[in-house]
Design an enzyme around this catalytic site. Structure first.
Site, PDB file in Angstrom:
ATOM      1  N   GLY A 139       0.620  -1.471   0.066  1.00 58.56           N
ATOM      2  CA  GLY A 139       0.188  -0.056   0.007  1.00 58.56           C
ATOM      3  C   GLY A 139       0.877   1.060   0.060  1.00 58.56           C
ATOM      4  N   GLY A 159       1.120   0.743  13.158  1.00 51.86           N
ATOM      5  CA  GLY A 159       0.126  -0.613  13.390  1.00 51.86           C
ATOM      6  C   GLY A 159       0.466  -1.421  14.401  1.00 51.86           C
ATOM      7  CB  ALA A 160       3.740  -3.189  15.258  1.00 54.70           C
ATOM      8  NE  ARG A 191       9.863  -6.949  24.220  1.00 55.75           N
ATOM      9  CZ  ARG A 191       8.839  -7.669  24.911  1.00 55.75           C
ATOM     10  NH1 ARG A 191       7.812  -6.723  25.666  1.00 55.75           N
ATOM     11  NH2 ARG A 191       8.696  -8.815  25.180  1.00 55.75           N
ATOM     12  CB  ILE A 192      12.842  -5.600  17.811  1.00 53.37           C
ATOM     13  CG1 ILE A 192      13.817  -4.436  17.929  1.00 53.37           C
ATOM     14  CG2 ILE A 192      12.760  -6.197  16.606  1.00 53.37           C
ATOM     15  CD1 ILE A 192      13.224  -3.455  17.203  1.00 53.37           C
ATOM     16  CG  LEU A 193       6.651  -6.000  18.708  1.00 55.20           C
ATOM     17  CD1 LEU A 193       5.353  -5.573  18.084  1.00 55.20           C
ATOM     18  CD2 LEU A 193       6.428  -6.197  20.234  1.00 55.20           C
ATOM     19  N   GLY A 209       8.172   0.688  10.721  1.00 54.03           N
ATOM     20  CA  GLY A 209       8.274   0.300   9.421  1.00 54.03           C
ATOM     21  C   GLY A 209       8.852   1.509   8.447  1.00 54.03           C
ATOM     22  CD  GLU A 210       5.541   5.106   7.390  1.00 55.51           C
ATOM     23  OE1 GLU A 210       4.697   5.755   6.610  1.00 55.51           O
ATOM     24  OE2 GLU A 210       5.271   5.815   8.501  1.00 55.51           O
TER      25      GLU A 210
END
Ligand code: FAD
Ligand code: SF4
Lengths: 328, 762
Positions: free
Chosen positions: B255, B525-526, B644-646, B720-721
């Site tokens: 998207g 989002g996350a 924190r990285i999921l 993300g970005e």
């Protein structure tokens, strides 16, 4: 896309006759160019004659020591052929520098020669384009013309021929064999095959309606090392801004003979005959290559967006010539 | 790659170790098998196919439209134009009263004889087959009264106006201190103007919709990033209550911000389905996407930096002039990041717009930072060189202790650590600071770096989670997975929260009947959907515990220890434990269900009290061919501090995707707007270049260990970005380092560096 009828030709003669019969008929081979153009209604054939299954898919040795490439040999197969790779390496290099693996698997030798320009105005039916609609004007002339021609163009059209394969074939003095509806054949040197735009940019080759390409023959490979160098905006999957196919034969420190063709600069593969003449017998030196490149671009005209192609072509040629003599 | 581990005992977490693990994408098998159904692949009985005809001019009115031939063409069911389209509301003002209405406003199609931009829909043909519809569209004859339009940003900068706000509701201007005086007095100055071009999102999957009515209920299978807004926009355009619209979008082929609002495919499919009383399917063609599905606008950006001779900034100014649409304003927040990035007492950021006769811009791949940092982080490189200072050292000298404009503390800010760690890994000290000096054969080699910053947005979200008698967990929310890994990390969050294996969790997304979230966009989002799901799991655990302690049938009846945990598919209360599935079977044969929510970040105290951003540092090595000017990447490194990285694997994929867009922005992405005709000239993927595999070098991504407890319950931030922010500037700075040519007009194509390259003798 308009609807069309479709037939599968049983023989070359029949295919030629089937197209000749109807002014609105066309050959279709891999379809990678024609179908795109039909979807956009830039090409609107009412009848398609599929030649892709004709038994024209062999690569054969010729009596003179060259190769005869059937019109239906796929670009991938041609590039991978052992004889092509060892005797005509720049043809293999040019093919592999073109399009993508998927497209090369579909694309035929004949279709590649006859692919149409990628001028973006040609691709947009709302824009004036003499090639699409004779007399409409040329939107590229004063428009976005970064990809356009610097040699052999006219005010009517400044489009380039996009093929890589044809540039290498031009340097190799390929000949194009055709078959006409009556069954008669003729052989056209590649240099005479594509036309410059002049006042009629919509007429792109010397083929008559219904004249079908049957094969391309390559003469005995010329002596010397072959190099194809394509310059483009990204690492792969982009049309040439400029390309150079060069074969340089060296003896001692001198150039014995050279053949040079350029892509991305004109409506046809552009043989740099003056540069070739200058190099024959000249020292294999920076100076000679630079002079040859200057001569090759003599008379080149930029249209704003593509001015850079003139120095780019010169630099690329100089470097490609040098690369060709490096291990010659 | 360093992996962030769940090490400390945090009150809101269990310690099952599922979060953070680099598990494979849950949806990957479906996708590689072709079993993930995308919008246009949905099949309903009796579906008819639509094809849109776009305007041949960019401005004017339709004087005459002759549809007779098309209507008579084989298999044609309907030809819709402004003359017979069902009534829709007017388009409304160029600026909506509120930020939210940008997403929910009516955007009517085929509503007027006016043509506002090139390729705007003027007719829709619906037929029994796609081919018949497309063929008939070619038979429609339209005569236009064409009007001269405005398409040239640089020529019209004098007409620029100041909008009321930028995208996402930021202030148009910010002023701290007195920039002009500080700049005038600064001993070292940079005043550089950059240009960034029109760009297009170009997701692989085009905008596509299958619309079907059942009575007065409308179901829309489409490709949408944020379902609730999308639904509201459709409802207001069709003038029906949102409750009667269902949006289904389980899989999205990319998207990049171009699927936040409904486009012509959706509105026209819904209208045609209503008229025909049959399902109708429409996709935009690739060419149509360029005019009809948003873009990033062309911009001119002036960056002025004033520093003392030690490299301490006295003044920062970032001025942006951007193209916008004449009928719907979109002001990318291009200079907003500069309000938080570096310290300086005198500061100025301004956004100005120049209206053109083009369609509206839309949120594209890190709106604001992507173009803004491309310019600004190059200007920082220019300043470093002017000062004779290492670019990292310059940034360290201007590291603020608090948010430089808001004055609040940072939640976490590891920019310096990112740069230092990156410098070590990249071998930065081996870079030759003098440009044009590093040669390998006939190639010039260069190294560049840039900082990255991206705000942490949290959108309001709710999630519902249920557990059945077999211990199987189902989570539902109207979140989407646009290829980012939402399915995967939400599965991890639920598995972690409830102490069950990943294989026991099913996450269902992409249906507007599920609880509302903010969807996918802005990298929120996350963290948003994840926090909601985390809270839902906590609520579910409480319900289970309550029943476990009190229910007659419970093996844990009467357990009154306050300490309880869910782990390894067991529930433990004090010293007693029971299998989770067994427990549920006994106490609630129908299972349990619970909801959890988070509020929008901007509304929370912690958001007001802290400056919340993710940070990073990008490093790039390029090679420039001396003969041809071709620029190719050799390697890239990103070091990120993003909470924190999921899931380290999906996070890495996000970052390398962003870095790839950085390469695109620096080297090739550009849509050319023809100033005579107002159309995007290179409107297909053969002419609009994005990086292909051969352009993408070895990429290394490192996540610093970080936990932002101000951001949300599990300390994660938007990610993300972040990968695109600054990435392009690192590439551009590397090109400068390689060649000594500073190109300020993006993209940096070979023609822009070639004239300055040495002609090396052969
Ligand atoms: C995205 C993309 C990128 C590309 N990049 C490159 C590139 O970098 N370099 C490059 O060189 N090419 C490139 N191409 C073009 C590609 O090489 C051509 O599309 C292909 O070679 C055409 O071959 P085909 O068999 O598919 O031709 P078709 O599409 O079948 O036919 C093309 C034309 O040839 C005519 N024709 C076909 N066979 C015969 C025959 N035997 N006799 C008479 N007429 C005939 C047809 O009537 C038609 O007019 C690219 C194409 C695409 C789509
Ligand atoms: S350059 Fe040729 S193909 Fe392109 S618009 Fe002009 S006439 Fe048409």
């Amino acid at each position: 896309m308009q609807s069309f009828t479709y037939e599968r030709a049983a023989s070359a003669e029949q295919a030629a006759a089937a197209v000749a019969d109807r002014p609105d008929a066309k050959f279709i081979s891999g379809g990678t160019n024609l179908l795109d153009l039909m979807k956009l209604e830039i090409e609107r054939p009412a009848h398609l004659v599929d030649v892709s299954r004709l038994p024209l898919n062999r690569i054969e040795e010729t009596a003179e020591g060259g190769l005869r490439i059937g019109a239906q040999v796929r670009n991938s197969d041609l590039a991978a052929d052992q004889r092509v790779r060892s005797r005509y390496p720049m043809l293999s290099q040019a093919l592999l520098a073109g399009a993508s693996g998927q497209i090369r698997n579909k694309a035929s030798t004949s279709g590649n020669l006859l692919q149409r320009t990628r001028c973006p105005y040609f691709y947009d039916r709302n824009m004036p384009c003499n090639k699409r609609e004779p007399g409409a004007g040329c939107a590229a002339f004063q428009g976005f013309n970064r990809m356009h021609a610097v040699l052999g163009a006219s005010e009517a059209c400044i489009a380039v021929h996009p093929s890589d394969m044809a540039v290498a074939m031009s340097g190799l003095d390929a000949r194009i064999e055709t078959i006409s509806p009556g069954g008669e054949t003729r052989t056209i040197p590649i240099g005479d095959f594509h036309r410059l735009p002049g006042a009629m940019p919509h007429v792109e080759t010397v083929l008559g309606h219904g004249e079908m390409i049957a094969a391309v023959t390559l003469p005995l490979p010329p002596p010397g090392r072959q190099v194809y160098r394509k310059v483009r905006d990204r690492a792969s999957y982009a049309f040439a801004l400029v390309s150079v196919a060069a074969i340089v034969e060296k003896s001692g420190d001198r150039v014995q003979s050279a053949r040079i063709a350029m892509g991305g600069v004109a409506a046809k593969p552009w043989r740099a005959t003056e540069a070739e003449r200058m190099l024959a017998g000249a020292a294999a030196s920076n100076g000679a290559f630079t002079d040859a490149a200057e001569a090759a671009l003599d008379g080149a005209i930029g249209h704003g967006g593509n001015d850079f192609k003139i120095p780019l072509a010169k630099r690329t040629m100089r470097h490609t010539l040098a690369a060709a003599v490096e291990s010659a | 790659m360093t992996e962030t581990k769940t090490s400390e005992n945090r009150p809101t977490e269990t310690r099952n170790g599922v979060i953070g693990r680099p598990i494979d994408r849950i949806d990957a098998p479906l996708k590689v098998r072709g079993d993930a159904t995308y919008a246009y692949e949905n099949a309903l009985d009796g579906t008819a196919y639509g094809y849109i005809l776009g305007a041949a001019v960019a401005k004017g009115r339709i004087a005459e439209i002759d549809t007779d031939e098309a209507e008579g063409a084989p298999a044609v069911l309907l030809v819709m134009t402004h003359r017979n389209a069902p009534a829709q509301p007017d388009f409304g003002p160029a600026v909506t009263p509120t930020v939210r209405e940008v997403f929910t406003r009516a955007r009517p199609v085929l509503n007027s004889e006016r043509v506002r931009y090139y390729d705007e829909p003027v007719a829709l043909v619906v037929a029994e087959t796609f081919e018949a519809a497309r063929a008939a569209a070619g038979l429609i004859r339209v005569r236009y009264d064409e009007e001269p339009g405005l398409y040239d940003l640089p020529a019209r900068v004098a007409d620029a106006y100041a909008p009321k706000r930028t995208n996402a509701g930021f202030e148009t201007d910010s002023v701290v201190g007195d920039f002009e005086s500080a700049f005038a007095a600064a001993p070292v100055k940079i005043d550089a103007t950059y240009r960034t071009p029109f760009e297009h999102h170009n997701p692989m999957e085009p905008h596509a919709t299958l619309a079907a009515w059942s009575g007065n209920e409308l179901t829309i299978h489409t490709s949408a990033q944020t379902l609730a807004n999308f639904r509201a926009g459709v409802a207001s355009t069709l003038r029906i209550p949102p409750e009667r619209v269902r949006i289904v979008s389980p899989f999205i082929g990319g998207g990049f911000g171009s699927k936040l609002i409904a486009h012509a495919d959706t509105i026209l499919a819904a209208l045609a389905a209503q008229v025909l009383q049959r399902p109708v399917k429409i996709a935009l063609t690739r060419q149509q996407m360029f005019a009809n599905a948003g873009h990033r606008a062309e911009m001119i950006q002036q960056v002025r930096l004033g520093a003392d001779t030690d490299g301490r900034l006295n003044g920062i100014a970032h001025d942006v002039w951007s193209a916008t649409s004449s009928f719907e304003e979109y002001c990318e927040q291009t200079a907003v990041f500069a309000r938080s990035l570096y310290a300086a007492p005198n500061r100025l950021t301004r956004h100005r717009l120049v209206p053109l006769d083009i369609n509206r811009g839309e949120w594209m791949r890190s709106p604001g930072e992507a173009p803004g940092m491309l310019a600004f982080e190059c200007a920082m490189d220019e300043l470093a060189e002017r000062l004779g200072l290492d670019p990292i050292e310059l940034r360290i000298r201007n590291e603020p202790t608090r948010d430089p404009e808001r004055g609040v503390p940072f939640s976490t800010r590891n920019l310096v650590a990112c740069m230092e760690d990156g410098a070590r890994r990249f071998g930065w000290e081996r870079r030759n600071p003098t440009p044009g000096r590093t040669r390998e054969g006939r190639k010039l080699i260069g190294h560049g770096m840039a900082a990255a910053i991206r705000p942490n947005y949290i959108g309001a979200a709710t999630a519902r989670v249920a557990i059945d008698r077999d211990g199987r967990v189902t989570a539902r929310l109207d979140m989407t997975d646009i290829g980012t890994g939402s399915y995967t990390i939400l599965t991890q969050i639920a598995a972690e929260g409830l102490g069950v294996p990943i294989s026991s969790v099913k996450v269902e997304l992409g249906d507007s009947r599920f609880p509302r979230t903010a969807g996918s966009g802005g990298s929120w989002g996350a963290a948003s959907a994840g926090s909601a799901l985390h809270n839902a799991c906590n609520a579910l655990k409480e319900r289970i515990l309550e029943a476990a302690r009190s229910s007659e049938a419970s093996p844990l009846r009467g357990a009154n220890a306050t300490e309880a945990s869910f782990a390894d598919s067991e529930v433990r209360v004090g010293q007693r434990s029971a299998s989770l599935a067994d427990l549920i079977r006994r106490i609630a044969p129908d299972g349990f269900e619970a909801e959890g929510s988070v509020a929008a970040g901007a509304a929370t105290e912690s958001y007001k009290a802290y400056s919340q951003h993710s940070y990073g540092a990008h490093f790039a090595e390029v090679a420039v061919d001396c003969d041809t000017g071709e620029i190719r990447m050799r390697r890239m490194l990103a070091v990120m501090g993003a909470g924190r990285i999921l899931n380290v694997k999906t996070a890495r994929s996000q970052i390398i995707g962003g870095m790839t867009w950085g390469i695109g922005a620096a080297l090739m992405e550009q849509t050319v707007l023809d100033p005579r005709h107002g159309h995007f000239v290179n409107h297909d993927l053969a002419e609009y270049h994005v990086p292909i595999n051969g352009d993408v070098p070895e990429m290394e991504v490192v996540f610093l260990e970080e936990h932002d407890d101000k951001a949300n319950p599990f300390g994660a931030k938007g990610l993300g970005e972040l990968g695109v922010c600054g990435a392009g500037a690192a590439v551009a700075n590397a090109i400068y380092n390689a060649t000594g040519v500073r190109v300020r007009e993006f993209p940096i194509t070979l023609d822009k560096v070639l004239p300055a390259l040495p002609v090396i003798a052969i």
